[in-house]
Design a protein around this motif. Sequence first.
Motif, PDB file in Angstrom:
ATOM      1  N   GLU A 299       0.838  -1.215   0.000  1.00 38.07           N
ATOM      2  CA  GLU A 299       0.000   0.000   0.000  1.00 38.07           C
ATOM      3  C   GLU A 299       0.867   1.257   0.000  1.00 38.07           C
ATOM      4  N   GLY A 300       1.941   1.227   0.788  1.00 39.13           N
ATOM      5  CA  GLY A 300       2.832   2.374   0.836  1.00 39.13           C
ATOM      6  C   GLY A 300       3.516   2.624  -0.495  1.00 39.13           C
ATOM      7  N   LEU A 301       3.856   1.555  -1.190  1.00 36.33           N
ATOM      8  CA  LEU A 301       4.499   1.692  -2.497  1.00 36.33           C
ATOM      9  C   LEU A 301       3.531   2.234  -3.542  1.00 36.33           C
ATOM     10  N   VAL A 302       2.304   1.742  -3.527  1.00 35.08           N
ATOM     11  CA  VAL A 302       1.285   2.248  -4.448  1.00 35.08           C
ATOM     12  C   VAL A 302       1.085   3.750  -4.216  1.00 35.08           C
ATOM     13  N   ARG A 303       1.017   4.119  -2.960  1.00 39.07           N
ATOM     14  CA  ARG A 303       0.844   5.535  -2.613  1.00 39.07           C
ATOM     15  C   ARG A 303       2.029   6.361  -3.094  1.00 39.07           C
ATOM     16  N   ALA A 304       3.235   5.825  -2.942  1.00 43.57           N
ATOM     17  CA  ALA A 304       4.433   6.557  -3.363  1.00 43.57           C
ATOM     18  C   ALA A 304       4.452   6.780  -4.873  1.00 43.57           C
ATOM     19  N   VAL A 305       4.037   5.776  -5.636  1.00 42.68           N
ATOM     20  CA  VAL A 305       3.983   5.923  -7.087  1.00 42.68           C
ATOM     21  C   VAL A 305       2.989   7.013  -7.478  1.00 42.68           C
ATOM     22  N   LYS A 306       1.828   7.012  -6.857  1.00 40.97           N
ATOM     23  CA  LYS A 306       0.820   8.032  -7.169  1.00 40.97           C
ATOM     24  C   LYS A 306       1.311   9.425  -6.792  1.00 40.97           C
ATOM     25  N   GLU A 307       2.049   9.503  -5.691  1.00 44.03           N
ATOM     26  CA  GLU A 307       2.571  10.820  -5.268  1.00 44.03           C
ATOM     27  C   GLU A 307       3.599  11.357  -6.263  1.00 44.03           C
ATOM     28  N   VAL A 308       4.482  10.483  -6.729  1.00 45.58           N
ATOM     29  CA  VAL A 308       5.507  10.954  -7.661  1.00 45.58           C
ATOM     30  C   VAL A 308       4.893  11.287  -9.017  1.00 45.58           C
ATOM     31  N   LEU A 309       3.843  10.561  -9.412  1.00 47.51           N
ATOM     32  CA  LEU A 309       3.157  10.883 -10.664  1.00 47.51           C
ATOM     33  C   LEU A 309       2.437  12.215 -10.564  1.00 47.51           C
ATOM     34  N   ASP A 310       1.916  12.545  -9.389  1.00 50.81           N
ATOM     35  CA  ASP A 310       1.291  13.847  -9.185  1.00 50.81           C
ATOM     36  C   ASP A 310       2.309  14.969  -9.339  1.00 50.81           C
ATOM     37  N   ARG A 311       3.542  14.691  -8.914  1.00 46.07           N
ATOM     38  CA  ARG A 311       4.587  15.710  -9.055  1.00 46.07           C
ATOM     39  C   ARG A 311       4.921  15.945 -10.530  1.00 46.07           C
ATOM     40  N   VAL A 312       4.868  14.874 -11.307  1.00 43.16           N
ATOM     41  CA  VAL A 312       5.132  15.015 -12.744  1.00 43.16           C
ATOM     42  C   VAL A 312       4.048  15.859 -13.412  1.00 43.16           C
ATOM     43  N   LYS A 313       2.799  15.620 -13.008  1.00 38.59           N
ATOM     44  CA  LYS A 313       1.688  16.391 -13.577  1.00 38.59           C
ATOM     45  C   LYS A 313       1.797  17.869 -13.256  1.00 38.59           C
TER      46      LYS A 313
END
Length: 313
Positions: A299-313
């Motif tokens: 769950e923490g890894l899934v959250r981390a991926v979504k957070e870094v993708l938000d930074r790209v956006k």
Amino acid sequence: MSQKIATREAYGKALVELGGLNPRVVVLDADLSKSTKTADFAKHYPERFFNMGIAEQNMIGVAAGLAAAGKIPFASTFAMFATGRAFEQIRNSVAYPHLNVKIAASHAGITVGEDGGSHQTVEDIALMRSLPGMTVLVPADGPSTRAAVLAAAEIKGPVYLRLGRSGVPVLYDEPVSFTVGRANWLRRGEKAAIIACGIMVGMVLEAAGQLAGEGVEVSVLDMHTIKPLDEAAVLEAARSCGALVVAEEHSIIGGLGSAVCEAVAGGCPVPVRRVGLPDVFGESGKPAELLAKYGLTVEGLVRAVKEVLDRVK
């Protein structure tokens, strides 16, 4: 990934195999052979096994002497005592003269569990990768541990091999494709790339599967060699995906995450989210509880991926 085996268990079996292949291999232990699993080697090759007692600094010095005499010593103890108590001996007696000593450290990270922060080394990778000429290997499962042990014996110079206490899923089929300094690409995706080592690789694969179910395809790299780092693979992941997550059972300071950030800063700057322990020591608790506390979960890894993708956006 249902079968589980601790990397320390695989290390013990690999040592026995290696002992039969190479008579120059000797094993030293700091009175922890049942825990580090070097007791298996002692049963098969008692004349090549040395119990040095609870004296890790002396053990490293003796290992250096054996290496200077042409042997290939594997010196084993818990990671905290190998890298913490004996750091000066590793630096001056092994790394400085570039001797052929293999330091196989078990019980690394917070999955030591109830032994607590005094025994949970979360800075060992940082210490070892700072030493000139030191190779640092962190295998993800049993089969890759066997491959790492055999590879370490072929390296001419010091090697740090990081092993764990708890059972981890078997990810690789035999024979394992294992080349020191070259990451294994376990999955290809374009949204982001997750780079991991050790016990985190299995979790990363689970997280990647979950993300794929949500339409987010990510790449997964098993960075089993922290030093020399496969910078080419890191930069390929950065260029093709544009965002990275790095996962390790170690402090985010000085470990794999730091190595990856150093590589991308000089070659292809992209957002990087490091998943690991912040600037803290571990604490006593069950391994699963500790992993959850510090976000080292699927769950923490899934959250981390979504957070870094938000930074790209």
